[in-house]
Motif scaffolding. Structure first.
Motif: not given
Length: 530
Positions: A202-208
């Motif tokens: 459920g993540l995008t290509d911008k991750m913390n």
């Protein structure tokens, strides 16, 4: 000029053109598809291959849901398989939806994950049993050898077709997005987990930082699935029937061409390989006229337009309370609604809503009256919505559907409502937002323009590369040899170890020399003092 002279010249020119047209010999293709919605994709590709003169043989299960034994497109080889998986699958889907309605929790997540992995394991075990029967039947093996196929075309979400290609020593073309454990890119292309989300995360290509930890956790589930649930079944077959043994991942990496059912209008940018050909939306075509009764219903909507809703081929109906809530919202709207729903008829259905068992989804999406597509987020539906520029209100249910819809939502072309959150209020808010905020339609139409702006149509690309493999008997020059390297060589750990050893020896040697010189200097000084 007399008419008969004109006709003679026309005939002469026609004969010349025919004479100079390069011959196109039809190939002989062995197809090992996956059932369900995957078959819809494969069938569209087979229709085009058949239209271009290729001979096709399809291997199907006796208990197949959608793949008929007789077809004008192909001849079939039917494998005996135990029935019952369909019932197990339906139970899983219903249990999955029930668990989601109870609310998100760690316990729910682990239960759904356990059930999913169990279902996947059962499916692969059934197919490995069927493949064993094929290899043990001398008559079937002889007929496959004698047929002199040019290549194997398979969907690697299950692996029998991949192993069969190796056994028959044939070139391999994959019609792929999913492999036996997860998304296909992860076994063929570099996939840094710092910015490439694992499906299901459920993540995008911008991750913390926390999201990168979560991404690695989901990748661990993928590795566990392949190593302990899927791999062992196929490894046993490889050891028994393939000379020298093999494993599924190496066989996938050996494939000549990957026809990948995605593109970078939809997918997050990432590294790829030269033998990966992106054919996302290859099934999409301009809309055809609707049946007369359906066209009349659509036109009766007037300026308000039409909303269409479907949950794909696998789900007949939502839970009753959810369907009633959705129906009550539709009943209050000025739009007309066409809803593919095969379960119990909602008690709150309005006069503006047409319930159907089947709908011409592509043609409705391409109709100028269609304003919003309410969908579960299957790959086919999402790509067709992009092609026709229709914004999506998504209710993801399972598998890759949330990830598909997330990509639309990130691009401002769709909105997600989780099944656990669907009620009259949330659904009404969601449908009104997508319907009345122009940015959703504008963003989706921008994606549509980007998708259509290609030098070659995705279907033409797919056919070209299938025929390319037949003409050249494979495409090994496009294939990386990295899969033959041990993992420590792939990551250059052996080189790193050598360099570290060299640096360490150099530093220790330098230190030893300095110590030796210092000690010698001290001894010299002491001897002079005495």
């Amino acid at each position: 000029m007399p008419l008969h002279c004109v006709c003679g010249i026309f005939v002469f020119l026609s004969v010349c053109l025919i004479s100079f047209t390069p011959p196109c010999d039809g190939g002989n293709i062995l197809v090992f598809p996956v059932d369900g919605s995957h078959w819809i994709n494969m069938k569209i590709l087979l229709e085009e291959l058949h239209a271009r003169g290729h001979s096709i043989t399809v291997m199907r299960a006796s208990s197949s849901w959608y793949i008929p034994e007789k077809s004008p497109l192909y001849t079939s080889i039917t494998m005996e398989m135990n029935e019952g998986f369909e019932d197990f699958f339906e139970v899983y889907l219903k249990e999955n939806m029930r668990a989601q309605r109870e609310g998100a929790s760690a316990l729910t997540f682990f239960k759904l994950t356990k059930d999913f992995l169990s279902m996947i394991s059962i499916a692969h075990s059934m197919w490995t049993d069927a493949l064993t029967q094929i290899f043990d039947d001398e008559h079937v093996v002889k007929s496959l050898m004698d047929a002199q196929y040019d290549l194997v075309l398979t969907d690697p979400a299950i692996a029998p077709g991949v192993i069969l290609a190796k056994y028959l020593k044939l070139p391999l073309v994959l019609n792929v997005r999913w492999i036996t454990s997860g998304e296909g890119h992860f076994v063929i292309a570099p996939s840094p987990l710092s910015y490439i989300p694992v499906p299901g995360s459920g993540l995008t290509d911008k991750m913390n930082f926390i999201q990168r930890v979560q991404n690695i956790f989901f990748y661990g589930i993928v590795l566990f699935q392949q190593k302990f649930l899927v791999g062992p079944s196929y490894d046993a077959i490889c050891d028994k029937y393939i000379e020298g043994g093999c494993d599924v991942i190496s066989l996938l990496q050996e494939a000549d061409i990957w026809l990948f059912r995605s593109d970078f209008v939809f997918e997050f940018p990432r590294p790829t390989m030269p033998n990966v050909i992106y054919i996302g939306g290859f099934q999409c075509k301009p809309a055809q006229p609707l049946p007369a009764d359906l066209e009349e219903f659509v036109q009766s909507a007037g300026e308000h337009g039409v909303i269409i809703m479907t949950l794909g081929t696998l789900v007949n109906a939502l839970p009753k309370e959810v369907a009633d809530e959705i129906a009550s919202v539709f009943a209050k709207m000025p739009q007309k609604v066409i809803w593919r729903h095969k379960g119990e008829r909602p008690s709150t259905i309005g006069n503006n809503t047409l319930i159907v068992d089947w709908m011409p989804q592509k043609d409705l999406l391409g109709h100028p009256q269609t304003k919003v597509f309410v969908a579960h987020g299957g790959t086919n539906g999402v790509q067709e919505a992009i092609y026709h520029g229709v914004p999506v209100l998504g209710i993801p249910l399972f598998f890759d559907q949330y990830d598909n819809l997330l990509r639309l939502q990130e691009r401002g072309a769709g909105k997600i409502i989780q099944l656990a959150d669907v009620n009259g209020h949330s659904f009404e808010e969601g449908i009104h937002e997508v319907l009345h905020h122009d940015r959703y339609r504008q963003n989706m139409q921008r994606l549509s323009r980007l998708h259509r702006d290609q030098p070659m149509a995705p279907m033409d690309q797919a056919i070209f590369w299938v025929e390319y493999v037949m003409r050249h008997k494979g495409a090994p020059h496009l294939r990386t040899e990295a899969y033959k390297m041990p993992w420590y060589s792939y990551y250059c750990l052996d080189v790193l170890l050598l360099l570290l050893t060299a640096v360490t020896v150099l530093l220790l040697s330098t230190l030893a020399i300095f110590r030796f010189l210092c000690c010698r200097a001290r001894r010299t000084t002491k001897s002079k003092q005495h």
